[in-house]
Design a protein around this motif. Structure first.
Motif, PDB file in Angstrom:
ATOM      1  N   UNK A 144       0.757  -1.221  -0.239  1.00 32.66           N
ATOM      2  CA  UNK A 144       0.068  -0.075   0.090  1.00 32.66           C
ATOM      3  C   UNK A 144       1.109   1.105   0.193  1.00 32.66           C
ATOM      4  N   UNK A 145       0.535   2.024  -0.858  1.00 33.68           N
ATOM      5  CA  UNK A 145       1.420   3.289  -1.036  1.00 33.68           C
ATOM      6  C   UNK A 145       0.698   4.829  -0.531  1.00 33.68           C
ATOM      7  N   UNK A 146      -0.635   4.850  -0.462  1.00 33.49           N
ATOM      8  CA  UNK A 146      -1.097   6.093   0.305  1.00 33.49           C
ATOM      9  C   UNK A 146      -0.512   6.325   1.338  1.00 33.49           C
ATOM     10  N   UNK A 147      -0.393   7.571   1.552  1.00 31.46           N
ATOM     11  CA  UNK A 147       0.253   8.014   2.645  1.00 31.46           C
ATOM     12  C   UNK A 147      -0.798   8.952   3.609  1.00 31.46           C
ATOM     13  N   UNK A 148      -0.659   8.973   5.100  1.00 30.06           N
ATOM     14  CA  UNK A 148      -1.832   9.857   5.668  1.00 30.06           C
ATOM     15  C   UNK A 148      -1.381  11.317   5.814  1.00 30.06           C
ATOM     16  N   UNK A 149      -2.269  12.148   5.979  1.00 27.92           N
ATOM     17  CA  UNK A 149      -1.775  13.606   5.963  1.00 27.92           C
ATOM     18  C   UNK A 149      -0.793  13.829   6.986  1.00 27.92           C
ATOM     19  N   UNK A 150      -0.956  13.124   8.127  1.00 24.84           N
ATOM     20  CA  UNK A 150       0.334  13.165   9.128  1.00 24.84           C
ATOM     21  C   UNK A 150       0.046  11.963  10.307  1.00 24.84           C
ATOM     22  N   UNK A 151       1.008  11.638  11.050  1.00 24.70           N
ATOM     23  CA  UNK A 151       0.690  10.656  11.867  1.00 24.70           C
ATOM     24  C   UNK A 151      -0.466  10.680  13.045  1.00 24.70           C
ATOM     25  N   UNK A 152      -0.522  11.993  13.351  1.00 29.10           N
ATOM     26  CA  UNK A 152      -1.740  12.291  14.280  1.00 29.10           C
ATOM     27  C   UNK A 152      -2.947  12.198  13.522  1.00 29.10           C
ATOM     28  N   UNK A 153      -3.101  12.714  12.440  1.00 27.67           N
ATOM     29  CA  UNK A 153      -4.490  12.611  11.825  1.00 27.67           C
ATOM     30  C   UNK A 153      -4.787  11.262  11.345  1.00 27.67           C
ATOM     31  N   UNK A 160     -12.440   8.703  14.974  1.00 32.45           N
ATOM     32  CA  UNK A 160     -13.510   9.463  14.482  1.00 32.45           C
ATOM     33  C   UNK A 160     -14.487   8.463  13.766  1.00 32.45           C
ATOM     34  N   UNK A 161     -13.932   7.480  12.937  1.00 35.53           N
ATOM     35  CA  UNK A 161     -14.654   6.584  12.055  1.00 35.53           C
ATOM     36  C   UNK A 161     -15.304   5.501  13.086  1.00 35.53           C
ATOM     37  N   UNK A 162     -14.602   5.072  13.948  1.00 37.03           N
ATOM     38  CA  UNK A 162     -15.248   4.390  15.015  1.00 37.03           C
ATOM     39  C   UNK A 162     -16.374   4.989  15.737  1.00 37.03           C
ATOM     40  N   UNK A 163     -16.338   6.180  15.972  1.00 36.11           N
ATOM     41  CA  UNK A 163     -17.424   6.943  16.764  1.00 36.11           C
ATOM     42  C   UNK A 163     -18.749   6.905  15.565  1.00 36.11           C
ATOM     43  N   UNK A 164     -18.357   7.171  14.499  1.00 31.33           N
ATOM     44  CA  UNK A 164     -19.463   7.265  13.423  1.00 31.33           C
ATOM     45  C   UNK A 164     -20.149   5.699  13.182  1.00 31.33           C
ATOM     46  N   UNK A 165     -19.449   4.896  13.410  1.00 33.97           N
ATOM     47  CA  UNK A 165     -19.975   3.481  13.421  1.00 33.97           C
ATOM     48  C   UNK A 165     -21.240   3.085  14.124  1.00 33.97           C
ATOM     49  N   UNK A 166     -21.344   3.860  15.135  1.00 32.04           N
ATOM     50  CA  UNK A 166     -22.727   3.774  16.006  1.00 32.04           C
ATOM     51  C   UNK A 166     -22.396   2.801  17.145  1.00 32.04           C
ATOM     52  N   UNK A 167     -23.340   2.794  17.997  1.00 28.14           N
ATOM     53  CA  UNK A 167     -23.509   1.701  19.067  1.00 28.14           C
ATOM     54  C   UNK A 167     -22.429   2.401  20.058  1.00 28.14           C
ATOM     55  N   UNK A 168     -21.915   1.157  21.147  1.00 24.36           N
ATOM     56  CA  UNK A 168     -21.015   1.715  22.112  1.00 24.36           C
ATOM     57  C   UNK A 168     -19.609   1.142  21.926  1.00 24.36           C
ATOM     58  N   UNK A 194     -15.728  -6.809  15.997  1.00 27.05           N
ATOM     59  CA  UNK A 194     -14.267  -6.835  15.789  1.00 27.05           C
ATOM     60  C   UNK A 194     -13.789  -6.868  14.298  1.00 27.05           C
ATOM     61  N   UNK A 195     -14.522  -7.478  13.552  1.00 25.57           N
ATOM     62  CA  UNK A 195     -14.383  -7.448  11.872  1.00 25.57           C
ATOM     63  C   UNK A 195     -14.576  -5.955  11.466  1.00 25.57           C
ATOM     64  N   UNK A 196     -15.697  -5.267  11.942  1.00 23.60           N
ATOM     65  CA  UNK A 196     -15.957  -3.754  11.612  1.00 23.60           C
ATOM     66  C   UNK A 196     -14.760  -2.873  11.977  1.00 23.60           C
ATOM     67  N   UNK A 197     -14.402  -3.219  13.118  1.00 19.99           N
ATOM     68  CA  UNK A 197     -13.240  -2.374  13.426  1.00 19.99           C
ATOM     69  C   UNK A 197     -11.680  -2.435  13.038  1.00 19.99           C
ATOM     70  N   UNK A 198     -11.765  -3.674  12.416  1.00 20.14           N
ATOM     71  CA  UNK A 198     -10.447  -3.732  11.551  1.00 20.14           C
ATOM     72  C   UNK A 198     -10.721  -3.235  10.342  1.00 20.14           C
ATOM     73  N   UNK A 199     -11.907  -3.518   9.706  1.00 19.59           N
ATOM     74  CA  UNK A 199     -12.212  -2.757   8.278  1.00 19.59           C
ATOM     75  C   UNK A 199     -12.101  -1.265   8.564  1.00 19.59           C
TER      76      UNK A 199
END
Length: 217
Positions: A144-153, A160-168, A194-199
């Motif tokens: 995989x070659x795509x780089x993040x904007x920054x390590x913190x990002x 943030x994506x985990x929060x958007x997934x809903x539930x607790x 577990x699978x959702x978190x990894x995806x």
């Protein structure tokens, strides 16, 4: 904690429940939550399905695969035929940037290498090749070659994506970043979470490795 007998019983039931598998051809051994699958299957895709089925059973800590692919004569193809078909299948898959990938076939075993930007492109390529006639195994060397904007990002975006997934689910998952490696730890309610978190972690740009330390509880 589930006993080895319970895990073995559930896994054998899941293998029987999966219509694409012949459960009588697969032997299941469990010790301390570590599953060993042995036996023979008539195609690589059945081996792949058996592995995923085992990993989805509650209580399985690790998996050892001793399954061998014994192709029926009607499924045997030459390496040249497999290579041509593999290249054609990738070129017709809209999710796969096939011009960045290379195929090598030896004794029915495919090795795919190259570079893509996203994990979904990598998974699409591997999935497309896994069910081809004549394939006895597959090695994934796609980078995989795509780089993040920054390590913190990277860490922030996954949280943030985990929060958007809903539930607790998200308050119980810790995201640890070391370079382009993400480690997920904490607890989830079931294998689906577990699978959702990894995806979710794999969808972040720049992630090269996702280490799963999540516990079901």
């Amino acid at each position: 904690m589930r006993s080895d007998v319970q895990i073995q019983s559930d896994l054998m039931a899941e293998l029987k429940w999966e219509p694409s598998l012949d459960e009588d051809a697969i032997q299941v051994f469990v010790k301390d939550g570590v599953v060993t699958l042995s036996g023979q299957v008539p195609s690589y895709i059945q081996k792949w399905i058996a592995e995923r089925t085992a990993l989805g059973v509650f209580g399985v800590k690790a998996l050892t695969v001793q399954l061998t692919v014994n192709l029926p004569q009607s499924s045997v193809r030459s390496d040249a035929d497999i290579a041509r078909l593999a290249q054609s299948v990738l070129s017709w898959n809209s999710l796969v940037p096939d011009e960045r990938l290379k195929i090598m076939v030896e004794n029915g075993w495919i090795t795919i290498s190259g570079e893509v930007q996203w994990d979904f492109e990598k998974r699409a390529a591997v999935k497309a090749l896994s069910s081809l006639f004549g394939v006895t195994g597959l090695t994934d060397l796609i980078h995989l070659t795509r780089k993040p904007r920054s390590p913190l990002a990277l860490k922030t975006d996954i949280e943030a994506a985990l929060r958007r997934s809903g539930g607790d689910m998200h308050p119980h998952i810790d995201v640890i970043q070391e370079g382009d490696c993400i480690t997920l730890s904490g607890t989830v309610h079931n294998d689906f979470e577990r699978s959702m978190a990894k995806r979710i972690a794999w969808r972040a740009p720049g992630v090269q490795t996702v280490v799963d330390h999540l516990q079901i509880g």
